[in-house]
Design a protein around this motif. Structure first.
Motif: not given
Lengths: 349, 369
Positions: B309-332
């Motif tokens: 599955e191609r990940p989408d470019l999803l916003p983390v904050t209004p100005d910050h977006a990431v294309r990754c399947h990892l959970e936000p908490a994991q990424r942080k």
């Protein structure tokens, strides 16, 4: 003419256990006039006078901008070019005037890695024959046979040994540089001169190759002369750094001191010009802008070669060539008015 | 980026080159925008699509050999569907480009002055001598000594730094509102690079130019950019303000890039953390996430989502977006582990928005507009 009796330098830069010792080495390229006689009309003074030594297992970085003579310096100390003056000693033996043929046995001890992994490998030879060339040239017959030895080398530098019969064009830039490294370490040399070995590579690949070079150094106690224009890479890999400008060494010291307490105004300007990959530090940093361009090495300025761009230049700088002298323990600089200590505060991240 | 009209707005840009071996998808679904007076850096390695993106914006891609789709709006005007003449009238006037290699971008047969004056004459109805005078003034402005003499010189008479200045002078002649600089300092020495970057900064301040800076050098990015787009395999994999990307990156590729760069202020002993493997071929891109073959963290994602599955470019904050399947908490968590103390201070200046240190003004100032 240039008076370079660097008595202080020669003494202090002479470490007992030096593997390679370079003493006031000079390399001029003649400029010949037109016509059949090819009369010599001048010289390109690529390397005016450089002195340094290197001990086993050490990395000496040579940095400087284009035209400073760093590549010529590397090729001259490797004796790929004949020096026009000075003295080169390898393990205590004077090799300055050895012929190409006399140098052959010494090539087992000193090797070179080149910048361009596309032009430094013969496209018509297989990887196996490229890496095994040093064995043939030196008449070395590995106990387990050449192919097994080469495949070990390939595995050691991170190439797939099954690709023994492939050609260079089947490899990416980073892999080709690994081929060049395998060839250079084949005979277990003591010294490798690396001329811009990673500057043609992408950042992520560059880091792979830098790590490989560091691992090989630890494993085989290699000494490197690491020539590059990228100060960050040089700082990362070097124990000591020599800063060159227009054929001369301006400063030579421990890698950390070159960055934290440069004593030569040129080193200071050079290190301050490198942008750091850290926006917060970058916004606070002082900038020193050097005016103008490098002077011509055909007709270098009198006195200090850096004086035409130096913010601190005075009358004395035009009259007298500053000698490379010991400004602090193991810290040498060629400047009449060296900077005070610790100009740049160590970055607190 | 939501408030205020962006000067350049690129939306869902796609560039495909059909070749004998298959379709090369050089740019796929790239969107970004730049406001006047701001600098956007596009970061990526060879083959990431960063240069093709800029060429598409400038209308420099031959539509006979490539398939373009999406939207490119310059001050509201759509460029991708515009006629060649229309784009040509904008190019050099409202938008200009600086190329990496000044020697191959200048004509060897014509004097510097002639080439510069031509750029003026194309867009302005002035006399030849007036154009020449403008050229002279601009050479002076970009810091070329003796411009009245240099104007008669040919490109081969000049050093690399001088040629790059001539290129910049040419790009700035008609005071463009958008400047695209493709690796403008890569071929130059650091002291000259510092001069050129300083010049770009000064000119931006003076004219309010929007700059798109394409580079692989994270030091230059840190020095110049307000916002950053990270590209990999023809796609944007992360986008954010400068501090988001350097201090709170959330994409494994961005971590890899930051870990690969040696720092001059960090000595020996600190080992680099390279990205394993090679960049993907744009003809045979992985089915799932384009970074999956080099990503050390794909096993943390349940199932084989990264493979299929191609990940989408999803916003983390209004100005910050990431294309990754990892959970936000994991990424942080991983970001803090990888970047250490640096990542510890991550959120402080950008989320509080207090701009406590003078440093944070750059990016938060933009958000406030």
């Amino acid at each position: 003419m240039t008076v370079v009796d660097e008595s202080g330098t020669s003494k202090a830069l002479r470490r007992e256990d030096a593997l390679l010792r370079v003493d006031q080495v000079q390399k001029y390229f003649p400029i010949t006039g037109g016509g059949v006689l090819k009369r010599k009309v001048g010289d390109v003074r690529a390397v005016e006078s450089i002195s340094f030594d290197i001990i086993p297992g050490e990395t000496l970085g040579i940095v400087g901008e284009s035209g400073c003579g760093k590549s010529t310096a590397g090729r001259t100390v490797m004796k790929l070019l004949d020096p026009t003056g000075g003295k080169i000693e390898f393990e205590g033996r004077d090799i300055t005037h050895l012929s190409r043929k006399e140098m052959v046995p010494l090539r087992r001890e000193m090797q070179m890695i080149f910048q361009d992994p596309y032009s430094s490998l013969n496209p018509r030879h297989t990887v196996g024959s490229i890496i095994s060339a040093p064995f043939k040239v030196q008449g070395v017959k590995p106990a387990r046979g050449v192919q097994a030895e080469v495949q070990d080398l390939m595995a050691r530098v991170g190439l797939n040994p099954e690709h023994y019969n492939r050609y260079p064009n089947e490899f990416s830039g980073g892999q080709r540089q690994r081929i060049g490294i395998a060839r250079a370490i084949a005979l277990r040399p003591k010294l490798i001169v690396c001329d811009e070995p990673v500057s043609a590579l992408d950042v992520s690949i560059q880091a792979q190759v830098v790590n490989l070079l560091e691992d090989l150094q630890d494993e085989f106690r290699l000494a490197y002369i690491f020539i590059a224009h990228d100060l960050s890479v040089v700082r990362h890999i070097s124990d000591r750094i020599a800063v060159m400008y227009l054929g001369r060494i301006m400063e030579i010291a421990d890698a950390e001191k070159i960055y934290t307490s440069p004593r030569h105004p040129y080193t200071h300007a050079l290190t301050a010009a490198v942008p750091l990959p850290d926006p917060r530090t970058e916004r606070k940093r002082e900038r020193i802008l050097l005016e103008g361009d490098l002077p011509s090495p055909i007709n270098p300025p009198s006195g200090c070669v850096f004086r035409t761009r130096c913010p601190k230049a005075q009358d004395l700088c035009a009259e007298e060539i500053p000698l490379l002298r010991e400004l602090a323990p193991d810290h040498f600089g060629a400047c009449h008015f060296p900077e005070e200590k610790h100009l740049i505060p160590v970055a607190t991240v | 980026m939501s408030v205020g009209e962006p000067f350049l707005d690129v939306h869902d840009l796609k560039v495909e080159f059909p070749t004998e071996d298959g379709i090369v998808s050089a740019v796929d679904g790239v969107s970004f925008s730049v406001q006047k007076g701001k600098t956007l850096a596009i970061v990526g390695e060879s083959g990431s699509g960063k240069s093709v993106t800029s060429q598409a914006v400038m209308g420099l891609i031959n539509r006979k050999t490539a398939k373009l789709s999406g939207e490119v709006r310059l001050d509201g005007e759509e460029l991708l569907t515009a006629s060649t003449e229309q784009v040509r009238s904008l190019r050099g006037k409202r938008m200009a480009m600086i190329f990496q290699d000044p020697l191959s971008s200048l004509h060897p047969f014509y004097s510097i002055g002639k080439q510069l004056a031509e750029a003026v004459l194309v867009h302005q109805d002035v006399s030849k001598s007036a154009a020449m005078e403008q050229a002279r003034q601009m050479l002076d402005r970009v810091g070329i000594p003796n411009p009245e003499r240099r104007i008669k010189d040919y490109p081969h008479n000049l050093s690399g730094g001088m040629r790059q200045r001539v290129m910049i002078a040419m790009a700035l002649l008609n005071s463009p509102e958008l400047l695209i600089a493709d690796e403008p300092t890569t071929a130059l020495d650091v002291t000259v690079q510092a001069q050129i970057l300083n010049l770009l900064r000064d000119l931006q301040k003076e004219f309010g130019t929007a700059i798109v800076l394409i580079t692989h050098d994270l030091g230059v990015v840190a020095d110049m950019a307000d916002d950053v787009v990270v590209m990999y395999g023809g796609r944007i994999v992360e986008r954010g303000g400068i501090d988001d990307i350097f201090y709170a990156p959330e994409m494994p590729y961005t971590w890899g890039l930051l870990g690969s760069v040696p720092r001059m202020d960090v000595g020996r002993g600190a080992r680099l953390e390279p990205i394993p493997g090679q960049p993907p071929s744009l003809i045979r891109l992985p089915k799932g996430c384009v970074f999956r073959p080099r990503c050390p963290y794909h096993e943390l994602v349940p199932g084989n989502r990264c493979d299929v599955e191609r990940p989408d470019l999803l916003p983390v904050t209004p100005d910050h977006a990431v294309r990754c399947h990892l959970e936000p908490a994991q990424r942080k968590e991983i970001a803090i582990e990888r970047l250490g103390a640096q990542a510890g201070q991550v959120a402080a200046p950008s989320s509080s928005g207090s701009a406590g240190s003078g440093g944070a003004v750059g990016s938060s100032g933009m958000e406030a507009q």
